[in-house]
Write a protein that holds these residues in place. Structure first.
Motif, PDB file in Angstrom:
ATOM      1  N   MET A 136       5.980  -4.371 -11.100  1.00  0.00           N
ATOM      2  CA  MET A 136       4.724  -3.378 -10.645  1.00  0.00           C
ATOM      3  C   MET A 136       4.602  -3.643  -9.323  1.00  0.00           C
ATOM      4  N   GLN A 137       4.648  -4.547  -8.973  1.00  0.00           N
ATOM      5  CA  GLN A 137       5.188  -5.365  -7.816  1.00  0.00           C
ATOM      6  C   GLN A 137       5.799  -4.186  -6.873  1.00  0.00           C
ATOM      7  N   ALA A 138       7.347  -3.879  -7.413  1.00  0.00           N
ATOM      8  CA  ALA A 138       8.453  -2.951  -6.813  1.00  0.00           C
ATOM      9  C   ALA A 138       7.387  -1.520  -6.814  1.00  0.00           C
ATOM     10  N   THR A 139       7.322  -1.581  -7.738  1.00  0.00           N
ATOM     11  CA  THR A 139       6.084   0.258  -8.027  1.00  0.00           C
ATOM     12  C   THR A 139       5.758   0.540  -6.195  1.00  0.00           C
ATOM     13  N   PHE A 140       4.626  -0.969  -6.633  1.00  0.00           N
ATOM     14  CA  PHE A 140       3.991  -0.627  -5.153  1.00  0.00           C
ATOM     15  C   PHE A 140       4.286  -0.544  -4.411  1.00  0.00           C
ATOM     16  N   GLU A 141       5.207  -1.457  -3.597  1.00  0.00           N
ATOM     17  CA  GLU A 141       6.113  -2.025  -2.686  1.00  0.00           C
ATOM     18  C   GLU A 141       6.625  -0.405  -1.824  1.00  0.00           C
ATOM     19  N   THR A 142       7.260   0.159  -3.109  1.00  0.00           N
ATOM     20  CA  THR A 142       8.060   2.046  -2.660  1.00  0.00           C
ATOM     21  C   THR A 142       6.835   2.725  -1.909  1.00  0.00           C
ATOM     22  N   PHE A 143       6.158   1.958  -2.639  1.00  0.00           N
ATOM     23  CA  PHE A 143       4.686   3.326  -2.616  1.00  0.00           C
ATOM     24  C   PHE A 143       3.680   2.966  -0.314  1.00  0.00           C
ATOM     25  N   TRP A 144       4.264   1.779  -0.600  1.00  0.00           N
ATOM     26  CA  TRP A 144       4.289   1.444   0.644  1.00  0.00           C
ATOM     27  C   TRP A 144       4.625   1.615   1.405  1.00  0.00           C
ATOM     28  N   GLU A 145       5.609   0.915   1.553  1.00  0.00           N
ATOM     29  CA  GLU A 145       7.090   1.277   2.214  1.00  0.00           C
ATOM     30  C   GLU A 145       6.889   2.736   2.586  1.00  0.00           C
ATOM     31  N   ASP A 146       7.526   3.960   1.785  1.00  0.00           N
ATOM     32  CA  ASP A 146       7.788   5.332   1.772  1.00  0.00           C
ATOM     33  C   ASP A 146       6.585   6.307   2.552  1.00  0.00           C
ATOM     34  N   ARG A 147       5.012   5.505   2.589  1.00  0.00           N
ATOM     35  CA  ARG A 147       3.589   6.447   2.316  1.00  0.00           C
ATOM     36  C   ARG A 147       2.392   5.685   3.064  1.00  0.00           C
ATOM     37  N   ALA A 148       2.246   4.667   2.039  1.00  0.00           N
ATOM     38  CA  ALA A 148       1.242   4.500   2.969  1.00  0.00           C
ATOM     39  C   ALA A 148       0.753   3.033   3.985  1.00  0.00           C
ATOM     40  N   GLN A 149       1.907   2.778   4.098  1.00  0.00           N
ATOM     41  CA  GLN A 149       1.602   2.049   5.718  1.00  0.00           C
ATOM     42  C   GLN A 149       1.405   2.918   7.003  1.00  0.00           C
ATOM     43  N   HIS A 150       1.624   4.557   6.419  1.00  0.00           N
ATOM     44  CA  HIS A 150       1.767   5.016   7.561  1.00  0.00           C
ATOM     45  C   HIS A 150       0.937   5.780   7.496  1.00  0.00           C
ATOM     46  N   SER A 151       0.405   6.253   6.379  1.00  0.00           N
ATOM     47  CA  SER A 151      -1.122   6.685   6.073  1.00  0.00           C
ATOM     48  C   SER A 151      -2.467   5.458   7.262  1.00  0.00           C
ATOM     49  N   THR A 152      -2.130   4.506   6.343  1.00  0.00           N
ATOM     50  CA  THR A 152      -3.207   3.793   6.801  1.00  0.00           C
ATOM     51  C   THR A 152      -3.272   3.185   8.401  1.00  0.00           C
ATOM     52  N   GLY A 153      -1.969   2.890   9.189  1.00  0.00           N
ATOM     53  CA  GLY A 153      -1.879   3.256  10.523  1.00  0.00           C
ATOM     54  C   GLY A 153      -2.050   4.137  11.370  1.00  0.00           C
ATOM     55  N   MET A 154      -1.994   5.420  10.307  1.00  0.00           N
ATOM     56  CA  MET A 154      -2.543   6.159  10.947  1.00  0.00           C
ATOM     57  C   MET A 154      -3.921   6.009  10.855  1.00  0.00           C
ATOM     58  N   THR A 155      -5.377   6.276  10.054  1.00  0.00           N
ATOM     59  CA  THR A 155      -6.374   5.554  10.057  1.00  0.00           C
ATOM     60  C   THR A 155      -6.416   5.008  10.617  1.00  0.00           C
ATOM     61  N   ASP A 156      -6.447   3.969  10.859  1.00  0.00           N
ATOM     62  CA  ASP A 156      -6.370   3.461  11.467  1.00  0.00           C
ATOM     63  C   ASP A 156      -6.524   3.094  13.523  1.00  0.00           C
ATOM     64  N   ALA A 157      -6.000   3.723  13.668  1.00  0.00           N
ATOM     65  CA  ALA A 157      -5.790   4.979  15.020  1.00  0.00           C
ATOM     66  C   ALA A 157      -6.655   5.428  15.461  1.00  0.00           C
ATOM     67  N   LEU A 158      -6.831   6.657  14.382  1.00  0.00           N
ATOM     68  CA  LEU A 158      -8.097   6.859  14.806  1.00  0.00           C
ATOM     69  C   LEU A 158      -9.564   6.625  14.318  1.00  0.00           C
ATOM     70  N   LEU A 159      -9.565   5.773  13.450  1.00  0.00           N
ATOM     71  CA  LEU A 159     -10.847   4.976  13.361  1.00  0.00           C
ATOM     72  C   LEU A 159     -11.367   4.917  14.566  1.00  0.00           C
ATOM     73  N   ASN A 160     -10.826   3.522  15.442  1.00  0.00           N
ATOM     74  CA  ASN A 160     -10.366   2.314  16.524  1.00  0.00           C
ATOM     75  C   ASN A 160     -10.644   3.548  17.887  1.00  0.00           C
ATOM     76  N   PRO A 161     -11.088   3.107  18.771  1.00  0.00           N
ATOM     77  CA  PRO A 161     -11.618   3.393  19.890  1.00  0.00           C
ATOM     78  C   PRO A 161      -9.408   3.595  20.701  1.00  0.00           C
ATOM     79  N   LEU A 162      -9.079   4.795  20.970  1.00  0.00           N
ATOM     80  CA  LEU A 162      -8.257   5.050  21.327  1.00  0.00           C
ATOM     81  C   LEU A 162      -7.537   4.651  22.331  1.00  0.00           C
ATOM     82  N   PRO A 163      -6.504   3.864  22.966  1.00  0.00           N
ATOM     83  CA  PRO A 163      -6.012   3.273  24.267  1.00  0.00           C
ATOM     84  C   PRO A 163      -6.236   4.073  24.966  1.00  0.00           C
ATOM     85  N   GLU A 164      -5.798   4.041  26.304  1.00  0.00           N
ATOM     86  CA  GLU A 164      -5.980   4.093  27.434  1.00  0.00           C
ATOM     87  C   GLU A 164      -4.640   5.642  27.199  1.00  0.00           C
TER      88      GLU A 164
END
Length: 417
Positions: free
Chosen positions: A334-362
Motif C-alpha cells: 500500500m505504501q509503495a503504491t501510494f509513493e508511485t502515485f506521489w512521485e509520478d503525479r501527485a507531487q507535481h499537482s500539489t506543487g502547481m496548486t501551491d504555486a497558484l494559491l500563494n502570492p506569485l514571486p517576482e
C-alpha cells in the motif's frame, strides 16, 4: 477471482472500479447516492480533464462524452491588479484538447455502466465503524470517499501537508446563455486573476441539459469575491456574481448579461483545506484499508488538478493491483503504491496548486508579463496545467526562468515577431 471493495463513487473510485472490472476482478462499490439522486442533486465540484488524464479513461473505454462535451482547445489568462483594470492577457493551446463533464452526469452514468457490466453496488453510507466488519470479506478495501468521518481514518502527513485553513472560499454556477468573448479563441477556458482578491474561471462544460459554461470563483477569504458563503440559490448566486464582476472584471460581467442557471440546483459553494494524508489505515488488528484520490491528496482546485490527480491515481492503482497478482495487499505494498502515485503525479499537482494559491514571486510575475508579449512563453505557461511536472524545470529557478524569457525575446526580436 480476487474480491475488491471500493467505498466511494467519485472520479477515483468509479474509474478504478470500472477498470478492475475489465481486468476480471470481482468488484463491489459502496455509494452514498443512487444515479437518480446524483442527477437530481447539487453539483459537488467542477472539473477540467486534461489529455494525460483523459487517456487513463480511454484505456478502459470510459470516455463516453468525446462527441458531446465541448473540446477546450485553449486557455486564456487575464491579470487584473486593480478593480476594472486588465493589465495583461494572453492565451495558449491545450493539445489536443481538454474536456469538462458535470460530475452529476458523469458519475451517475458510470454507476449505471458498472451495474450494466455486472458490477455490484451497495447504495448505503459507510461509517468508520462499518469497515471492521466489511474489510475482512475482501482481498483489498479502498477508501475513495473524500468527505465525511471516514476520511479521518487516515492520519495527516505533517511533512507533505502545508495548510491548516482553507486558502480560498469556493463557489461555482452552471450557466446557459453566456456570451463568447471576441478576444480569445471560441470555447477557450478563461482564467481571470485579481491578485489579493481571487480568481474567476470560466469553463466550457457538458451538463445534463447540454453544453454550458461554469463560472467558478476562488475567493480569498473575507475579500470582495467571498460573497457566496451562505450558499445562495442559483438565481441569487448569479445576481451576486454579476454584481461583483461588474466592479472587478467588467469584461466578464458583460458576457453574463443573458446567462441563466442550467437547472434549479446549478450552484455550489464551500471551502476545503489542502491536506496530504498517510495512504493506509489499520481498522482492526491486522486489517488495513488503502486510501485514494481526495482521501490521500486533497488540493485546492485553483490549478484544476483535482479530477486529473484522481484519474491518474485510479490508473496507477489499477496497474499496481493487476501487477500484484495473487500476492497479499499488505501495508508495504500500500505504501509503495501510494509513493508511485506521489512521485509520478501527485507531487507535481500539489506543487502547481501551491504555486497558484500563494502570492506569485517576482520572477513569475515577469514571466506572465513576457507571456503577454511572446507566444512561446505563453504556450509554455499554459502547458503547465496539463503538465505540472514542468513547473520546476520552467519556474523553479528564477535565474533560469528569466534567462529563458530573455532568450525568447531576443529570438523574437531577431525575426521581427
Amino acid at each position: 477471482m480476487r474480491k475488491i471493495l471500493i467505498v466511494g463513487a467519485g472520479q477515483a473510485g468509479l474509474q478504478l472500479a470500472l477498470s478492475l472490472q475489465v481486468e476480471g476482478y470481482d468488484v463491489t462499490v459502496m455509494s452514498a447516492r443512487t444515479p437518480d439522486e446524483l442527477r437530481d442533486g447539487w453539483p459537488t465540484s467542477t472539473q477540467v480533464m486534461f489529455e494525460p488524464a483523459l487517456n487513463t479513461e480511454r484505456a478502459y473505454d470510459l470516455n463516453l462524452w468525446e462527441d458531446e462535451a465541448p473540446r477546450i482547445r485553449d486557455v486564456g489568462i487575464s491579470v487584473s491588479p486593480e478593480p476594472g483594470v486588465r493589465a495583461l492577457k494572453f492565451d495558449g493551446p491545450w493539445q489536443p484538447y481538454a474536456m469538462s463533464v458535470d460530475q452529476r452526469l458523469k458519475m451517475s452514468t458510470w454507476l449505471e455502466l458498472f451495474e450494466d457490466r455486472g458490477g455490484r453496488i451497495i447504495y448505503h453510507p459507510v461509517m468508520t465503524s462499518d469497515l471492521a466488519g466489511l474489510a475482512p470479506m475482501y482481498d483489498l478495501t479502498l477508501i475513495a470517499a473524500g468527505k465525511g468521518e471516514i476520511v479521518e481514518l487516515f492520519d495527516r502527513d505533517p511533512v507533505r501537508s502545508k495548510y491548516v485553513t482553507p486558502g480560498r472560499a469556493l463557489s461555482a454556477i452552471y450557466l446557459h446563455g453566456m456570451v463568447e468573448p471576441d478576444d480569445f479563441p471560441a470555447g477557450s477556458m478563461r482564467i481571470n486573476v485579481a491578485p489579493g482578491v481571487g480568481e474567476l474561471f470560466v469553463i466550457s462544460n457538458l451538463t445534463m441539459s447540454g453544453p454550458s459554461r461554469v463560472a467558478f470563483v476562488e475567493a480569498i477569504p473575507d475579500g470582495p469575491f467571498d460573497c457566496f458563503w451562505d450558499r445562495p440559490k442559483p438565481e441569487e448566486h448569479l445576481r451576486r456574481l454579476r454584481h461583483v464582476m461588474q466592479e472587478h472584471m467588467p469584461w466578464e460581467a458583460d458576457l453574463l448579461r443573458d446567462a441563466e442557471p442550467t437547472d434549479a440546483r446549478a450552484s455550489l459553494s464551500g471551502s476545503l483545506t489542502g491536506t496530504i494524508r498517510k495512504p493506509y489505515a489499520e481498522i482492526a488488528e491486522g486489517t488495513y484499508v488503502l486510501g485514494m484520490g481526495d482521501v490521500v491528496v486533497l488540493n485546492d482546485p485553483v490549478a484544476g488538478q483535482g479530477s486529473n490527480s484522481a484519474a491518474h491515481c485510479a490508473g496507477i492503482y489499477t496497474k499496481a493491483i493487476v501487477d500484484r497478482g495473487d500476492q497479499p495487499f499488505d501495508p508495504e505494498w500500500m505504501q509503495a503504491t501510494f509513493e508511485t502515485f506521489w512521485e509520478d503525479r501527485a507531487q507535481h499537482s500539489t506543487g502547481m496548486t501551491d504555486a497558484l494559491l500563494n502570492p506569485l514571486p517576482e520572477h513569475v510575475q515577469q514571466v506572465l508579463g513576457a507571456a503577454s508579449q511572446h507566444q512561446q512563453v505563453a504556450d509554455r505557461f499554459c502547458r503547465l496545467f496539463p503538465h505540472p511536472e514542468d513547473l520546476g524545470p520552467f519556474l523553479g529557478n528564477p535565474e533560469a526562468a528569466l534567462a529563458y524569457v530573455a532568450k525568447v525575446a531576443e529570438a523574437d526580436a531577431a525575426t521581427g515577431a
